[in-house]
Scaffold this motif. Structure first.
Motif, mmCIF file in Angstrom:
data_model
loop_
_atom_site.group_PDB
_atom_site.id
_atom_site.type_symbol
_atom_site.label_atom_id
_atom_site.label_comp_id
_atom_site.label_asym_id
_atom_site.label_seq_id
_atom_site.Cartn_x
_atom_site.Cartn_y
_atom_site.Cartn_z
ATOM 1 N N GLY A 6 53.161 18.128 -34.233
ATOM 2 C CA GLY A 6 53.981 17.043 -35.087
ATOM 3 C C GLY A 6 53.183 15.779 -35.160
ATOM 4 N N ASP A 7 52.524 15.227 -34.071
ATOM 5 C CA ASP A 7 51.970 14.165 -34.056
ATOM 6 C C ASP A 7 50.544 14.141 -34.944
ATOM 7 O OD1 ASP A 7 53.538 13.040 -32.293
ATOM 8 O OD2 ASP A 7 52.141 13.355 -30.548
ATOM 9 N N LEU A 8 50.111 15.391 -35.015
ATOM 10 C CA LEU A 8 49.067 15.782 -35.743
ATOM 11 C C LEU A 8 49.237 15.505 -37.568
ATOM 12 C CD1 LEU A 8 45.784 16.329 -36.110
ATOM 13 C CD2 LEU A 8 46.482 18.590 -35.903
ATOM 14 N N GLU A 9 50.216 16.261 -37.791
ATOM 15 C CA GLU A 9 50.793 16.480 -39.063
ATOM 16 C C GLU A 9 51.215 14.943 -39.585
ATOM 17 O OE1 GLU A 9 52.679 20.927 -39.010
ATOM 18 O OE2 GLU A 9 53.888 19.041 -38.519
ATOM 19 N N GLU A 10 51.639 14.147 -38.693
ATOM 20 C CA GLU A 10 52.003 12.825 -39.179
ATOM 21 C C GLU A 10 50.730 11.916 -39.688
ATOM 22 O OE1 GLU A 10 55.241 10.533 -38.558
ATOM 23 O OE2 GLU A 10 56.072 11.846 -36.679
ATOM 24 N N THR A 11 49.642 12.336 -38.977
ATOM 25 C CA THR A 11 48.166 11.574 -39.230
ATOM 26 C C THR A 11 47.712 12.040 -40.641
ATOM 27 O OG1 THR A 11 46.744 13.073 -38.333
ATOM 28 C CG2 THR A 11 47.681 11.375 -36.772
ATOM 29 N N HIS A 61 41.407 12.829 -32.224
ATOM 30 C CA HIS A 61 41.766 12.720 -30.795
ATOM 31 C C HIS A 61 42.952 13.835 -30.608
ATOM 32 C CE1 HIS A 61 42.603 11.587 -26.433
ATOM 33 N NE2 HIS A 61 43.976 11.488 -27.011
ATOM 34 N N ILE A 62 43.832 13.956 -31.325
ATOM 35 C CA ILE A 62 44.794 14.713 -31.134
ATOM 36 C C ILE A 62 44.307 16.324 -31.574
ATOM 37 C CG2 ILE A 62 47.133 15.655 -32.191
ATOM 38 C CD1 ILE A 62 47.770 12.540 -32.884
ATOM 39 N N LEU A 63 43.482 16.534 -32.522
ATOM 40 C CA LEU A 63 42.995 17.995 -32.654
ATOM 41 C C LEU A 63 42.317 18.252 -31.519
ATOM 42 C CD1 LEU A 63 42.817 20.050 -34.697
ATOM 43 C CD2 LEU A 63 40.740 19.052 -35.716
ATOM 44 N N THR A 64 41.406 17.524 -30.657
ATOM 45 C CA THR A 64 40.684 17.831 -29.692
ATOM 46 C C THR A 64 41.536 18.282 -28.660
ATOM 47 O OG1 THR A 64 38.762 16.571 -30.394
ATOM 48 C CG2 THR A 64 38.813 17.303 -27.912
ATOM 49 N N THR A 65 42.735 17.369 -28.298
ATOM 50 C CA THR A 65 43.522 17.522 -27.320
ATOM 51 C C THR A 65 44.382 18.939 -27.297
ATOM 52 O OG1 THR A 65 43.883 15.121 -26.919
ATOM 53 C CG2 THR A 65 45.546 16.813 -26.021
ATOM 54 N N LEU A 66 44.575 19.142 -28.676
ATOM 55 C CA LEU A 66 45.344 20.459 -29.235
ATOM 56 C C LEU A 66 44.700 21.601 -28.844
ATOM 57 C CD1 LEU A 66 47.921 21.716 -30.488
ATOM 58 C CD2 LEU A 66 46.862 21.255 -32.610
#
Length: 450
Positions: free
Chosen positions: A223-228, A187-192
């Motif tokens: 940052g949120d993506l990296e934490e996943t 989800h974060i990658l798509t949003t990014l």
């Protein structure tokens, strides 16, 4: 003469943000004793730095000043002047009180000073594509400082490059996401990707006012993506500390401060990110105290323009007294060095002969948060903490005199500028964990509440 000039400058420094005019007591023409209260203790540092014709050991005094009282850096530098072959040519500008004309002589390093960037760089992962995207977006900050009508051209180029790398490396980036966090990462990658494409379209309108807000949001997503991508805590905690409160990850806190006697600011609300990946024992200790409401109602106890400090409870104890033992609960000095698998405990990097080693959580940002301790005991940290009120002329980025000597465990990431408005006597109304409390293990407050 140079020292006398600096002492004179210090007496005129009542309006500066980094030097307390009452911090130094003049001793003759070329000497001073610091009477300032240092980070590591309640009382004055009592370090005397002087030069005389017979004082051949004076350089050692300078080192002591630097090590024992960060606010003495300017005077220490001035005391070094007589040893320079060009001392006669040195002139001190008493209006600006700039005692260090070349601070890089003492401390130097990389330019990274943004708290969120430091936190991203400190994550325990090595994903080249996402770091490339991150770098392109971070470069925008410097590009926006150029007062040029064509400033948006390099910004547009960086955004295009970031989008290209993201699209070309999508599968590789996805492969790094932890299985347990796959849905969140997708989800974060798509949003990014959507945000980057939207950013490119907005840049076509040549409106520079949207650049930095959009950059901030994109870097937050990075940052949120990296934490996943972090599947589990990356190392084993040493057995002697394994049963203490530990923060096995990160936590975001909100600190509310009631500001007194300031017509411009009544309340300050700050967000703090604690990094348990690089300081699990120190950060865990603090979150545990927060959950005990230890800091609620406590005053800011030091604000000298260089650091802001609190955490000294009422009574004779200088730290948190654990009701289960009746003793002050202490934590070891905890420093994570680049390239190491786990932190170094109980020893400063200087004591290890590694004074220039690069650390994961440096004193680079305004609002750097660290554990105070007694100068004579590396493992005496307890509940007293301080925030660095950074002055670029005095503490340039990288290789700070604090690095490797005090345990950094977090940064103020929102409204950090309000720290400069806080004074001794202002009251911490509350500190609360917004998210990340599930990363705290072995909490002692649970036992207390039963």
């Amino acid at each position: 003469m140079a020292v006398a000039a600096v002492l004179q400058a210090a007496s005129l420094a009542t309006t500066t943000t980094w030097l307390d005019a009452g911090a130094f007591r003049k001793e003759g023409l070329i000497g001073a004793q610091c009477v300032h209260k240092i980070v590591s203790a309640r009382g004055p540092c009592a370090i005397r730095a002087s030069l005389s014709k017979d004082d051949v050991a004076a350089p050692n005094a300078f080192a002591k000043v630097l090590h024992n009282c960060p606010t003495c850096v300017a005077v220490a530098a001035a005391l070094l002047v007589p040893f320079s072959s060009t001392a006669a040519d040195v002139d001190v500008d008493t209006e600006r009180v700039s005692a260090i004309s070349e601070p890089s002589v003492l401390i130097s390093g990389p330019p990274t000073k943004d708290a969120n960037a430091l936190l991203r760089d400190a994550l325990p992962l090595d994903n080249k594509p996402i770091k490339e995207v991150q770098k392109f977006l971070e470069d925008i900050t410097e590009e926006m400082k150029v007062p040029d009508e064509k400033v948006l051209e390099p910004v547009e180029r960086d955004v295009r490059q970031a989008t290209l790398v993201l699209n070309q490396s999508k599968e590789e980036i996805l492969s790094y996401i932890a299985e347990s966090k796959r849905q969140e990462g997708d989800h974060i990658l798509t949003t990014l990707n959507e945000e980057l494409e939207g950013f490119q379209k907005q840049l076509e309108e040549k409106d520079s006012s949207i650049v930095l807000p959009r950059q901030k949001e994109l870097l937050r997503l990075i940052g949120d993506l990296e934490e996943t991508m972090i599947a589990k805590f990356p190392y084993e905690i040493p057995e002697e500390y394994a049963k203490r409160p530990l923060l096995m990850g990160r936590a975001t806190l909100e600190m509310k401060v009631l500001v007194k006697n300031n017509p411009n600011v009544k309340d300050a609300v700050l967000h703090i990110v604690l990094d348990g990946y690089n300081a699990p024992v120190t950060a865990g200790n603090f979150v545990d105290l927060v959950e005990r409401r230890f800091y609620d109602g406590m005053e800011i106890q030091r604000s000298d323009g260089f650091v802001l400090q609190t955490g000294d409870p009422d009574g004779p104890a200088e730290g948190f007294v654990d009701p289960a033992t009746g003793q002050v609960r202490t934590v070891p000095l905890e420093i994570m060095v680049e390239g190491q698998k786990q932190p170094i405990y109980g020893t400063t990097l200087e004591e290890l002969g590694l004074p220039k080693a690069k650390i994961k959580l440096p004193f680079n940002a305004f609002g750097t948060m660290a554990m105070a301790r007694q100068e004579s005991d590396n493992n005496s940290g307890s509940s007293q903490v301080f925030w660095l009120l950074k002055e670029s002329e005095l503490t340039p980025n990288g290789d700070s005199i604090h690095d490797g000597r005090y345990a950094v465990f977090g940064y103020v990431t929102e409204n950090e500028g309000l720290l400069a408005n806080l004074k001794a006597g202002d009251v911490i109304e509350s500190i609360r964990v917004l998210h990340g409390l599930d990363n705290l293990v072995n909490p002692s407050y649970v036992v207390r509440l039963l």
